[in-house]
Design a protein around this motif. Structure first.
Motif, mmCIF file in Angstrom:
data_model
loop_
_atom_site.group_PDB
_atom_site.id
_atom_site.type_symbol
_atom_site.label_atom_id
_atom_site.label_comp_id
_atom_site.label_asym_id
_atom_site.label_seq_id
_atom_site.Cartn_x
_atom_site.Cartn_y
_atom_site.Cartn_z
ATOM 1 N N LEU B 756 65.368 30.926 17.442
ATOM 2 C CA LEU B 756 64.132 30.575 18.144
ATOM 3 C C LEU B 756 64.355 29.318 18.971
ATOM 4 O O LEU B 756 64.790 28.296 18.454
ATOM 5 C CB LEU B 756 63.002 30.362 17.138
ATOM 6 N N MET B 757 64.094 29.404 20.251
ATOM 7 C CA MET B 757 64.328 28.266 21.136
ATOM 8 C C MET B 757 63.176 28.165 22.128
ATOM 9 O O MET B 757 62.471 29.128 22.373
ATOM 10 C CB MET B 757 65.623 28.478 21.939
ATOM 11 N N ASN B 758 63.031 26.980 22.712
ATOM 12 C CA ASN B 758 62.085 26.809 23.815
ATOM 13 C C ASN B 758 62.848 27.070 25.095
ATOM 14 O O ASN B 758 63.607 26.234 25.561
ATOM 15 C CB ASN B 758 61.549 25.374 23.843
ATOM 16 N N ILE B 759 62.658 28.226 25.632
ATOM 17 C CA ILE B 759 63.496 28.620 26.750
ATOM 18 C C ILE B 759 62.702 29.560 27.657
ATOM 19 O O ILE B 759 61.871 30.334 27.195
ATOM 20 C CB ILE B 759 64.772 29.302 26.189
ATOM 21 N N GLY B 760 62.900 29.452 28.946
ATOM 22 C CA GLY B 760 62.343 30.451 29.852
ATOM 23 C C GLY B 760 60.933 30.172 30.325
ATOM 24 O O GLY B 760 60.264 29.251 29.858
ATOM 25 N N LYS B 761 60.504 30.978 31.258
ATOM 26 C CA LYS B 761 59.239 30.764 31.942
ATOM 27 C C LYS B 761 58.642 32.112 32.340
ATOM 28 O O LYS B 761 59.355 33.008 32.757
ATOM 29 C CB LYS B 761 59.539 29.940 33.208
ATOM 30 N N VAL B 762 57.337 32.214 32.186
ATOM 31 C CA VAL B 762 56.633 33.440 32.585
ATOM 32 C C VAL B 762 55.454 33.066 33.452
ATOM 33 O O VAL B 762 54.772 32.079 33.189
ATOM 34 C CB VAL B 762 56.132 34.217 31.347
ATOM 35 N N ASN B 763 55.253 33.840 34.498
ATOM 36 C CA ASN B 763 54.100 33.600 35.364
ATOM 37 C C ASN B 763 53.093 34.731 35.207
ATOM 38 O O ASN B 763 53.453 35.897 35.158
ATOM 39 C CB ASN B 763 54.553 33.509 36.834
ATOM 40 N N ASN B 764 51.830 34.344 35.096
ATOM 41 C CA ASN B 764 50.736 35.305 35.166
ATOM 42 C C ASN B 764 49.828 34.836 36.273
ATOM 43 O O ASN B 764 49.445 33.666 36.306
ATOM 44 C CB ASN B 764 49.920 35.308 33.862
ATOM 45 N N HIS B 765 49.493 35.703 37.189
ATOM 46 C CA HIS B 765 48.436 35.339 38.109
ATOM 47 C C HIS B 765 47.566 36.551 38.328
ATOM 48 O O HIS B 765 47.993 37.689 38.128
ATOM 49 C CB HIS B 765 48.972 34.746 39.411
ATOM 50 N N GLY B 766 46.344 36.282 38.693
ATOM 51 C CA GLY B 766 45.463 37.429 38.781
ATOM 52 C C GLY B 766 44.130 37.128 39.414
ATOM 53 O O GLY B 766 43.801 35.988 39.748
ATOM 54 N N VAL B 767 43.392 38.186 39.577
ATOM 55 C CA VAL B 767 42.074 38.137 40.193
ATOM 56 C C VAL B 767 41.095 38.823 39.256
ATOM 57 O O VAL B 767 41.428 39.845 38.656
ATOM 58 C CB VAL B 767 42.088 38.898 41.544
ATOM 59 N N GLU B 768 39.917 38.235 39.128
ATOM 60 C CA GLU B 768 38.871 38.848 38.312
ATOM 61 C C GLU B 768 37.572 38.844 39.111
ATOM 62 O O GLU B 768 37.190 37.819 39.651
ATOM 63 C CB GLU B 768 38.647 38.036 37.028
ATOM 64 N N LEU B 769 36.935 39.970 39.177
ATOM 65 C CA LEU B 769 35.694 40.070 39.942
ATOM 66 C C LEU B 769 34.593 40.653 39.073
ATOM 67 O O LEU B 769 34.828 41.572 38.290
ATOM 68 C CB LEU B 769 35.887 40.983 41.158
ATOM 69 N N THR B 770 33.414 40.096 39.205
ATOM 70 C CA THR B 770 32.246 40.656 38.543
ATOM 71 C C THR B 770 31.147 40.780 39.573
ATOM 72 O O THR B 770 30.875 39.838 40.329
ATOM 73 C CB THR B 770 31.713 39.704 37.451
ATOM 74 N N LEU B 771 30.534 41.936 39.625
ATOM 75 C CA LEU B 771 29.434 42.148 40.533
ATOM 76 C C LEU B 771 28.262 42.607 39.682
ATOM 77 O O LEU B 771 28.414 43.523 38.874
ATOM 78 C CB LEU B 771 29.821 43.218 41.552
ATOM 79 N N GLY B 772 27.134 41.945 39.847
ATOM 80 C CA GLY B 772 25.998 42.317 39.016
ATOM 81 C C GLY B 772 24.738 42.435 39.830
ATOM 82 O O GLY B 772 24.638 41.912 40.949
ATOM 83 N N SER B 773 23.820 43.142 39.275
ATOM 84 C CA SER B 773 22.522 43.238 39.930
ATOM 85 C C SER B 773 21.493 43.388 38.830
ATOM 86 O O SER B 773 21.714 44.089 37.850
ATOM 87 C CB SER B 773 22.502 44.462 40.856
ATOM 88 N N ARG B 774 20.366 42.715 38.986
ATOM 89 C CA ARG B 774 19.301 42.909 38.025
ATOM 90 C C ARG B 774 17.962 42.658 38.692
ATOM 91 O O ARG B 774 17.852 41.852 39.602
ATOM 92 C CB ARG B 774 19.492 42.017 36.796
ATOM 93 N N HIS B 775 17.001 43.380 38.229
ATOM 94 C CA HIS B 775 15.675 43.167 38.779
ATOM 95 C C HIS B 775 14.638 43.799 37.868
ATOM 96 O O HIS B 775 14.910 44.782 37.189
ATOM 97 C CB HIS B 775 15.567 43.760 40.180
ATOM 98 N N SER B 776 13.464 43.198 37.893
ATOM 99 C CA SER B 776 12.337 43.783 37.173
ATOM 100 C C SER B 776 11.264 44.084 38.199
ATOM 101 O O SER B 776 10.876 43.206 38.973
ATOM 102 C CB SER B 776 11.779 42.789 36.152
ATOM 103 N N TYR B 777 10.838 45.325 38.225
ATOM 104 C CA TYR B 777 9.812 45.712 39.178
ATOM 105 C C TYR B 777 8.443 45.588 38.526
ATOM 106 O O TYR B 777 8.301 45.653 37.301
ATOM 107 C CB TYR B 777 10.034 47.148 39.648
ATOM 108 N N ALA B 778 7.448 45.472 39.381
ATOM 109 C CA ALA B 778 6.095 45.274 38.887
ATOM 110 C C ALA B 778 5.613 46.469 38.077
ATOM 111 O O ALA B 778 4.815 46.334 37.153
ATOM 112 C CB ALA B 778 5.145 45.024 40.057
#
Lengths: 471, 1050
Positions: B756-778
């Motif tokens: 077990l050693m401290n060695i190496g490198k990993v990259n994570n990159h990303g995009v996250e999208l949330t689209l929402g809609s809400r409404h209460s009608y009369a």
């Protein structure tokens, strides 16, 4: 309000106490150790520490059966596999001289052998500075040297020269360790054993509880095999001559392997098992479940004893084990322990018949003698006649090569399934002819196995560790 | 409590009257308060602004306020609704319709060591509230997270009723060897185990800290994201009793399409005959008289081959699966008396698995208390739980007694039971005794599931107490002590009536094996926290300093016994002890944290923190790690110049965020930095010899071992537009994990294969999208809809000195994975199968393995050297990480009706379906899938051109793990669909019930996928990032239909 003040003070105190509890004894807060293992800095100090460490060197040998079964027996003309399944592809490839450097059996053994050497090196690095009884110290050192030499010798026979660690290495040191030269390999293996013998490290025998540890006889027998493998028959003769008469050939060869007659006078060194102890027995070697399954034996071996009354033929018969659908070869026969479901036959690595035949071989290699009373012929006949056969006449072995072939044949009949045949046929010659009888072709480079590709990738420098030519 | 309410109303009315009499112009104002749908609201506070004068509405939503000034203002407030202020203006009748509180931005978000207004948050946090979970009943709270939070992948890897089968990955996989599971904090206490014991109904809110700046608060343990769970507490002045109950039926969600007995017989006979013809080309010997045992096929197949109807044709899947019934009852009481808030709940759940003999019964309780005395505040949480489960070994391979795989490979020719009712054992080697046809031995799966006793009892207790003191001026000190005890005990018994696997044992009674084990985990945490919070005009500042210490001990004892005389006494006592072990392992962590949060007019937000952690898991030289983080946010909609842009009128709220942080990972073994010696014994001595102890070195000294760290930047944008109709959140992140904790392959002359050693490198990159809609009608219709989409790129950047790739094996030695620079962690590294050689001509035209024959797999000559080599012709052929994941969910309600649904899906991942090495191996030695019906028979009848020839002794490396075993893992799943109806409170309030809802719900209803196995969310070794995505026998998921009721009193 007074009460609030008390609370304030109490809280302050509490936080101070909590904080100091953690920080003041921070070292002990962090210095945690396992309780089912012992940390390395505590051991390798007392006599008991070294005894335990040496025992673990032997127990590594228990895990090396694949070396004998796969690399010695399946590789040779003793055993064969006519078609592979998903789980026996590696064996099939070894058997058919089709193995690649990715072969899993080879890779596992490389790791196993190196770890065995590492266990010995741990002891050898520390034992000189430890302070306890000198004779015990000498014995433990001798045992570690013996196991190390045996392991390195097996690596040499499989792969030729290998990177050989002579002490415990760091990772960066191991990355720089290349293959030893042929001379170095010889010095390492023979040198260790010579040191053991010259400095009288090991006793000739042990009292009851220690029976099974390496003896001076084991070191000598192994050294003789090393000499023969490195083509030094003269040295072999001198070490073997001193061994004649120190062990016995049992009259009944069956008794050599009898599980009720373990460590008998013919056994020089064996890997020990006990089926009644969990983890210390083994699954039976070469077991089958129907007599019709006995199809792993080559034609050569099946007909080896045809037309003779060779007592050794019976050792290869299969015998049913009571209560299970298992048949075992008489040579390794044992009943199954009901609790542990293990078998307990020892794996005999060195026995006196081997010494006697090595002596015959060495004498003949030094110089052929046509004398009917020659020591070499006498030795050959000791083993031959023990099997209930008529002695070989000098007329049957009229030349050095004929004699060599006779030794070879005797060894083939004496040691099937015992892990000798492949290396015998490489050392004494005749491997190609033997394989041809089985319809297999050996190419010149295949006397050595390929270095595991994983190991080459780890070092990633072919000037240090290169593949054996041809692979 | 109803009476209490009346009394209180009366008292308040009296009080207000006495105050009102002093006013000169006084009116008696009355009216009704309703919600949007016109339902009366009970207990709404009606307060005269600027006074203490007020009343609450009664059961019919009516109020009456006597003596109110004609120019006064009434304030109507009610939990969950927007507060309204209405001027009296001399009116005596004022009816009010309160609106749902859609003002999301004022919600609070738990950020770790404090809460923050959602509008001020400057980091990436996803939140799930109790309301979001309430309508989606589930037995594990993590199920309700599925598909709701972008960048949070929730996978249910098995359908085991025991639970603990949910794997969560936040923003991909960053660590090769140290763990990838997020950190769970339950009411301030980090929890490592017993998560499936948390009662979902107890949860008030659940936050996932996704970016490093948010997670850096938890420093060394935040690399994989942090999930913060806050449980409920009382809020209303009267006690509220809630009851939630459901009943469900579960069925296996999918069956694998296996061959029937007739199809199997044909395949098997053909396989044996082909093996014969390979060894003896043109051979004409009849079956039964061929030389090799495996060249013949069993005579039992003959009637099947002749098509005799009505023969035994066992469906082994039907034999092990069943319909499971489950029930759940949950009751809670919560409220507030004086300064004390309380919440008490009790839960009972009984669940039957879809595999026979697997079930779970669980009892859990919770008590949350919160109180105040002058400047002192105090509180306690306690939650004990107890469960008993009967397990079956579902996930193992058939050779280790795995029930599911055993059922899949069992030969359909054998019956489950013999005619006398006893178990049939013919699968266990009948075809290997006498003549060895080399058919794999399989134990009867029904017997395996039924005869083995494997019972686990678990007890879990989580508790925490705290005391706080308010020094005034916004300064507050709090000290807390929390702990978690988790104990499990296991009783296992394998009776003599179950033979051992293999022809050697066939139908013979075995030597029974009994096991007993217990393990207990004890974890304590002390925290001292100083908070200073103050507003200066538009400036608002909060500073926190925390000191904490934590320690965990895990004790385990295991005993095994054998040599039982019979099966009566199945405990260890009944046999002879044959093996055992016990051990304690511990780790400790000490931490210091400082954080400052600043906000100017909710327009500019700034936050900075640093945490220091010291851990026992690392060597002396590198024990402490430091984890800084910072974030800023800008609410541009609060800028005047934005308001002036008429094109942006539609934009209600907009916030831009940026954050940076460092987090750590210490999920490795407890003692990896120490050199240790372990036991390895040997035999010495005369005769058969005796046991002697031995010590072997098991690990090397590693004093430099230290934290794996991740540096992450996050950019986020939150928008709210068109009066709340549309909301949008977008995140982009880039994370570099370095000093990776890795088991590095080292030259074995060092003594070991890996270190077990401290060695190496990993990259994570990303995009996250949330689209929402809400409404209460009369008209009473209201809806919420959310869609999430996330994509993560994973790439190994460096691996030690020479960047040597790490090649690892899965469950089978040649199921290779590679982790190499430029590729994602743990990619499949296999031979590439490109159809089959349909004819001799095709075979000659392309490189192939020496013994390949027509009908064998055509493997691609990857390196193009004209020679096929199992080593050099492997290729990177995909990985378990999806190209993207997505989800959409929504809720609709109208009057009393509600409907909700949740979908989750991933696209573009691959699964290594190792079951196919038996099920689709064309060897005829086990049963398999109907894929074999497309096999090659001859050049004129080549099948589908993908499926190899039947052959008991496969040639051409067909059985080697290759892309033949790899499948597309994309799927879309309808996770949940619920329809509910809330009875009109007009009716229910007569029996003192505020809310009574009845619902029907379905979980795991449909999965659209091409994957042939049970479940595309499978992953056998969750913990090992180097070899993920393997399916090698697993407990299948169930499809659940439930009916339930929620009742809340007032």
């Amino acid at each position: 309000m007074i009460m609030l003040k008390y609370i304030k003070v109490a809280l302050l105190l509490l936080s101070v106490v909590l904080t100091t509890t953690v920080t003041s004894c921070s070292e002990s807060f962090f210095d945690l150790e396992p309780d089912d293992e012992v940390t390395g800095d505590k051991v390798y100090k007392t006599e008991n520490d070294f005894e335990l460490a040496v025992n673990a060197c032997y127990s590594k040998l228990q895990t090396q059966m694949d070396f004998y079964i796969e690399l010695c027996e399946y590789r040779s003309d003793d055993l064969t596999l006519n078609a592979p399944t998903a789980s026996t592809q590696d064996r099939y490839d070894i058997d058919n001289f089709n193995e690649t450097s990715a072969n899993g059996i080879l890779d596992d053994l490389w790791e196993n052998f190196d770890n065995g050497i590492y266990r010995c090196n741990k002891i050898l690095d520390k034992i000189d500075e430890a302070d306890f009884d000198q004779s015990k110290k000498l014995q433990y050192k001798g045992e570690a040297l013996f196991v190390r030499a045996l392991t390195l010798f097996n690596m040499y026979r499989v792969w030729g020269t290998v990177p050989a660690a002579r002490r415990v290495l760091t990772v960066s040191e191991s990355l720089k360790l290349g293959r030893a030269t042929e001379e170095e390999m010889y010095t390492y293996i023979a040198g260790d054993l010579e040191q053991v013998i010259d400095e009288n490290m090991l006793p000739a025998s042990y009292s009851s509880a220690d029976v099974g540890r390496a003896t001076s006889g084991a070191a000598k027998a192994l050294l003789a095999k090393v000499y023969l493998t490195f083509k030094r028959p003269q040295e072999a003769v001198s070490v073997l001559s001193g061994m004649i008469g120190t062990y016995e050939l049992l009259d009944d060869i069956g008794m050599v392997f009898d599980v009720d007659n373990k460590m008998n006078r013919e056994v020089i060194f064996a890997v020990r098992y006990n089926k009644t102890v969990v983890g210390e027995g083994h699954g039976a070697w070469y077991s089958i479940s129907n007599l019709t399954d006995d199809n792993y034996r080559t034609n050569t071996l099946t007909h080896l004893y045809d037309g003779t009354n060779d007592a050794r033929a019976a050792l290869l018969e299969y015998v049913k084990v009571p209560d299970v659908n298992v048949y075992l070869m008489r040579k390794f026969y044992d009943t199954r322990d009901e609790s542990t479901r293990q078998y307990g036959a020892d794996n005999i690595l060195l026995r006196y018949a081997d010494v006697v035949l090595m002596y015959a071989e060495a004498l003949n290699e030094v110089a052929y003698s046509g004398d009917p009373n020659s020591e070499a012929l006498k030795m050959l006949n000791l083993v031959h006649t023990r099997a209930g056969l008529e002695p070989i006449d000098i007329a049957d072995v009229p030349s050095q090569d004929d004699f060599r072939k006779a030794v070879m044949l005797e060894r083939q009949k004496e040691f099937p399934y015992e892990g000798h045949r492949w290396f015998d046929s490489v050392r004494l010659g005749g491997a190609k002819e033997a394989a041809a009888a089985d319809g297999k072709v050996i190419q010149d480079h295949q006397y050595l196995y390929p270095i595991p590709s994983s190991e080459i990738e780890r070092i990633n420098d072919t000037s240090l560790l290169w593949q054996n030519p041809g692979y | 409590m109803i009476r209490m309410l009346f009394v209180m109303t009366l008292l308040m009315t009296v009080a207000s009257v006495s105050v009102a009499q002093q006013k000169a112009v006084a009116l008696n104002v009355s009216g009704t308060v309703t919600d949007q749908t016109g339902e009366p609201l009970i207990g709404v506070s009606v307060l005269l602004k600027g006074t203490t004068m007020g009343v609450v509405t009664d059961l019919d939503g009516n109020y009456s306020l006597k003596g109110a000034p004609g120019d006064g203002i009434l304030v109507f407030s009610y939990m969950g609704f927007a507060t309204q202020e209405i001027a009296i203006n001399g009116k005596t009748s004022i009816n009010v319709q309160l609106q749902d509180d859609t003002e999301l931005l004022d919600e609070l978000v738990v950020v770790g060591y404090g809460v923050q207004k959602k509008r001020d948050v400057s980091t990436a946090i996803s939140q799930l509230k109790a309301e979001d979970m309430a309508n989606l009943p589930s037995s594990d709270f993590r199920q309700s997270m599925a598909g709701k939070m972008p960048g949070v992948q929730v996978m249910q890897t098995s359908g085991d009723p025991e639970g603990n089968n949910i794997m969560i990955r936040v923003r991909g996989v960053s660590s090769a060897t140290a763990g990838n599971d997020p950190l769970y904090i339950v009411d301030g206490v980090p929890m490592e185990s017993g998560l499936s014991n948390i009662n979902p109904s107890d949860i008030e809110s659940l936050e996932v800290l996704k970016d490093a700046s948010a997670a850096a608060i938890y420093g060394s343990r935040g690399s994989n994201g942090v999930i913060i769970i806050t449980t409920k507490n009382g809020s209303s002045d009267h006690a509220t009793v809630s009851y939630d109950g459901w009943m469900s039926i579960d069925n296996v969600s999918k069956k694998i399409d296996l061959m029937n007995a007739y199809q199997y017989a044909e395949l098997s006979a053909e396989a044996h005959t082909n093996a014969y013809l390979d060894l003896h080309p043109g051979g004409t010997e009849a079956n039964g008289s061929r030389p090799e045992s495996f060249s013949n096929y069993p005579v039992e197949l003959e009637p099947y081959l002749q098509g005799v109807p009505g023969l035994t044709d066992t469906d082994w899947q039907d034999a092990i699966f069943r319909t499971g019934f489950s029930t759940n009852h949950n009751i809670s009481v919560s409220g507030k008396t004086g300064d004390t808030k309380y919440f008490v709940s009790a839960n009972y759940m009984s669940k039957e698995g879809v595999i026979i003999n697997s079930d779970l019964k669980k009892y859990s309780f919770r008590l949350n208390l919160d109180g105040k005395y002058k400047r002192l505040s105090y509180g306690a949480n306690m939650s004990p739980s107890y469960s008993v489960s009967n397990r079956v070994n579902a996930s193992g391979s058939y050779s280790s007694g795995g029930v599911v795989q055993s059922a899949l490979v069992s030969c359909p020719i054998w019956p489950v039971y013999n005619e006398d009712g006893s178990y049939n054992w013919q699968g266990n080697g009948y075809w290997r005794i006498g003549n060895d046809y080399q058919h794999n031995e399989v134990l009867n799966p029904v017997a395996l599931a039924t005869l083995i006793k494997d019972k686990v009892t678990r007890f879990n207790f989580t508790g925490r107490v705290f005391v706080g003191f308010d020094f005034g001026g916004g300064l507050r000190f709090q000290t807390s002590f929390g702990g978690n005890y988790y104990g499990a005990s296991n009783e296992y018994y394998r009776p003599s009536s179950l033979p051992l696997l293999g022809k050697d044992y066939y139908d013979q009674a075995s030597n029974p094996v009994g096991e007993a084990s217990t393990s207990s985990t004890y974890n304590w945490l002390v925290e001292n926290q100083l908070t200073w919070s103050r507003d200066f005009g538009k400036h608002s500042i909060t500073a926190v300093a925390v000191q904490s210490a934590q320690k965990e001990s895990v004790k385990g004892v295991w005993v095994q016994a054998t040599d039982y005389p019979n099966d009566y006494i199945q405990t260890i006592t009944g046999g002879t002890v044959s093996d055992g072990s016990s051990q304690t392992t511990q780790w400790s962590l000490a931490s210091y944290l400082a954080r400052v949060q600043y906000s100017y007019d909710s327009k500019y937000m700034l936050s900075a923190a640093i945490r220091a952690d010291g851990s026992s898991r690392f060597g002396k030289n590198n024990r402490w790690g430091y984890f800084p983080s910072a974030s800023v946010a800008w609410r541009f909609t609060n800028e005047d110049f934005i308001h002036k842009i008429s094109a942006l009128k539609w934009l209600e709220d907009g916030k831009l965020r940026f954050s940076y942080g460092e987090t750590g990972n210490f999920s490795i073994g407890n003692y990896e930095h120490l050199s240790t010696m372990g036991i390895e014994n040997y035999i010495l001595g005369e005769g058969s010899g005796s046991l002697v102890s031995g010590y072997k070195p098991t690990s090397v000294d590693n004093p430099d071992l230290t934290w794996e760290k991740t540096r992450m930047i996050n950019v986020g944008l939150d928008l709210l537009a068109f009066d709340g109709y549309i909301s949008f959140t977008g995140e982009f992140y880039n994370a570099d994990t370095y000093d990776m904790l890795q088991n590095v392959l080292v030259p074995r002359s060092a003594g070991y294969g890996t270190t077990l050693m401290n060695i190496g490198k990993v990259n994570n990159h990303g995009v996250e999208l949330t689209l929402g809609s809400r409404h209460s009608y009369a008209n009473g219709l209201s809806y919420t809809f959310n869609a999430t989409w996330a994509k993560n790129w994973n790439e190994v950047k460096a691996l030690g000195e020479n960047n040597a790739p790490i090649i690892s094996s899965g469950s089978v030695e040649h199921a290779y994975y590679i982790t190499e620079v430029g590729k994602p962690i743990g990619s499949y590294y296999l031979l590439v199968q490109d159809g089959i050689f349909e004819s001799e001509e095709e075979l000659r035209a392309y490189p192939h393995f020496d013994n390949a024959k027509p009908g064998d797999f055509k493997f691609v000559d990857v390196n193009g050297d004209g020679v096929l080599d199992v080593n050099t012709d492997r290729a990177v052929v995909g990985n378990y990480m999806p190209d993207f994941s997505y989800g959409f969910n929504g809720q609709l309600s109208w009057k009393g009706l509600d409907l909700s649904f949740a979908f989750q899906g991933v696209y573009g991942n691959e699964i290594l379906n190792l079951n196919r090495r038996y099920l689709d191996n064309m060897e005829g030695n086990t049963n398999g899938t109907v894929a074999s019906l497309n096999r090659w028979h001859s050049p004129d009848d080549p099948g589908d051109g993908l499926t190899n020839r039947a052959n008991r002794k496969q040639t051409g490396y067909n059985s080697r793990t290759s892309t033949w075993h790899l499948e597309d893992g994309s799927y879309l799943r309808l996770q949940n669909l619920t329809v509910g109806y809330t009875l009109p409170s007009k009716w229910t309030r007569k029996v003192h019930i505020d809310k009574c809802r009845i619902y029907f719900s379905g979980n795991n209803l449909v999965t659209w996928t091409k994957y042939s196995g049970y479940n595309p969310e499978v992953s056998l070794r969750n913990s090992n990032a180097l070899t993920p995505g393997e399916d090698y026998g697993t407990y299948p998921l169930s499809r659940t239909f439930m009916i339930g009721v929620n009742i809340t009193t007032f």
